[in-house]
Design an enzyme around this catalytic site. Structure first.
Site, PDB file in Angstrom:
ATOM      1  N   ASP A  76       0.809  -1.230   0.000  1.00 52.27           N
ATOM      2  CA  ASP A  76       0.000   0.000   0.000  1.00 52.27           C
ATOM      3  C   ASP A  76       0.838   1.274   0.000  1.00 52.27           C
ATOM      4  OD1 ASP A  76       0.747  -0.884   2.601  1.00 52.27           O
ATOM      5  OD2 ASP A  76      -0.655   0.534   3.496  1.00 52.27           O
ATOM      6  N   GLU A 133      -0.555  -1.892   5.183  1.00 55.33           N
ATOM      7  CA  GLU A 133       0.388  -1.827   6.303  1.00 55.33           C
ATOM      8  C   GLU A 133       0.277  -0.493   7.027  1.00 55.33           C
ATOM      9  OE1 GLU A 133       3.405  -1.095   8.925  1.00 55.33           O
ATOM     10  OE2 GLU A 133       3.387   0.042   7.061  1.00 55.33           O
ATOM     11  N   GLU A 134      -0.081   0.564   6.255  1.00 53.13           N
ATOM     12  CA  GLU A 134      -0.108   1.924   6.808  1.00 53.13           C
ATOM     13  C   GLU A 134      -1.373   2.159   7.622  1.00 53.13           C
ATOM     14  OE1 GLU A 134       2.475   3.634   6.626  1.00 53.13           O
ATOM     15  OE2 GLU A 134       3.530   3.158   4.768  1.00 53.13           O
TER      16      GLU A 134
HETATM   17 NI    NI Z   1       6.523   1.310   5.306  1.00 55.50          NI
END
Ligand code: NI
Length: 349
Positions: A76, A133-134
């Site tokens: 992402d 992941e963010e």
């Molecule tokens: Ni990262």
């Protein structure tokens, strides 16, 4: 260097630039996931799509061996505006691969192609292309979708580019690499009154100030000095009028630390401080504490293995210890469930 990977560098630079030009945010990685899946299938790799919504898993089996490892990349981008003039700059306003996950995805694709077409090994390599992941805990989403039941492995490995670390070098240490990330909200409910008649109310702002000050004594006075903890209040919301004491005041912030014990201790202590100060002033206080992700903690044996491989690759002078940082990473969930190692790749300036 692995000659086959070096030889196909141009192909993977082109893939990375294509991903960079088309960044997608948390759980919206449709194009990226589809590109990844198509490439993997093109190299004869078995692919499962839609694991943890937009996650993709590839499986490479060789021989009769029952051993299995996983390699993980995140896909992402971030909600930022890109201000570069590269030909491959983001084509989408307000979205950018500013954390380099386009690079992580391209790297794992390069490894996949090499392992599928040229490598000899006995066992299974599971390729995990993770969404969100963010701040979206895509790692957890994939695990809740049965990642490690459907694709069982002994250990899992991941890497992140690290700005400031020279190109051609790596950094890794056993134990904590990144912190546990947690957020809290405190709402002080007092009693509104005219600012000129504070005796008629319960001043939520004054109570919140006292709570804010007292919370800073948890890290400095209650946590063991050798334990690293950060407690930051980042938002204060109260009041609309200059001459009115508001009903309530809200404080929000983050707690970062390297152990579950420290996290639980700080949460308990915060609750006590908030409730006791509220009670002392006749204010009712709400306290909410949310654990976003655990600390990213490397397992010793898998870390020693990674260090050995990296030293072989770039020489021992270019493999450094990593000083843990208070930022966070959702690969931590995978390292809680499986043995494994997370390491940093030198990204230069
Ligand atoms: Ni990262």
């Amino acid at each position: 260097m692995i000659a086959d990977i070096e030889g196909s560098a141009a192909e993977f630079v082109a893939i990375r630039r294509d991903l960079h030009a088309h960044p997608e945010l948390c759980f919206a990685e449709e194009r990226t996931a589809s590109r990844v899946a198509t490439l993997l299938e093109g190299w004869g790799i078995a692919v499962t799509r839609g694991v943890g919504r937009t996650g993709v898993v590839g499986v490479i089996r060789r021989g009769q061996g029952s051993r299995a490892i996983a390699l993980r990349a995140d896909m992402d981008a971030l909600p930022l505006q890109e201000h570069t003039h590269f030909a491959h700059a983001s084509r989408h306003a307000g979205r950018m691969h500013a954390c380099g996950h386009d690079g992580h995805t391209a790297m794992l694709l390069a490894a996949a192609r090499h392992l599928a077409l040229h490598a000899t090994f006995d066992g299974t390599v599971v390729l995990i292309f993770q969404p969100a992941e963010e701040g979206g805990t895509g790692a957890l989403a994939m695990m809740e979708d049965g990642l490690f039941d459907r694709f069982p492995v002994e250990a899992v490995f991941a890497a992140h580019n690290w700005p400031g670390l020279p190109v051609g070098s790596f950094a890794v240490s056993p134990g904590p690499m990144m912190a546990s990330c947690n957020e809290f909200t405190i709402v002080v409910h007092g009693k509104g009154a005219h600012a000129a008649m504070p005796d008629q109310g319960i001043d939520a702002i004054q109570v919140a100030f006292q709570i804010g000050t007292a919370l800073q004594t948890i890290v400095s006075r209650n946590v063991k000095p050798t334990e690293a903890v950060v407690l930051s209040i980042t938002q204060v919301h109260a009041g609309d009028a200059l001459n009115v004491l508001p009903d309530s005041c809200e404080l929000r912030g983050t707690v970062r630390c390297f152990s579950i014990e420290a996290r639980d201790f700080v949460e308990t202590r915060m609750r006590q401080v908030v409730q006791a100060i509220g009670a002392a002033h006749g204010a009712r206080c709400e306290f909410r504490f949310k654990c976003n992700c655990p600390p990213t903690t490397n397992h010793p044996a898998e870390t020693a293995f990674v260090q050995r491989v990296l030293r072989e690759l770039v020489g021992k002078d270019h493999v450094r210890p990593f000083e843990p940082t208070m930022s966070a990473e959702d690969f931590s969930f995978m390292l809680q469930a499986k043995a494994g190692c997370y390491f940093m790749i030198g990204n230069g300036d």
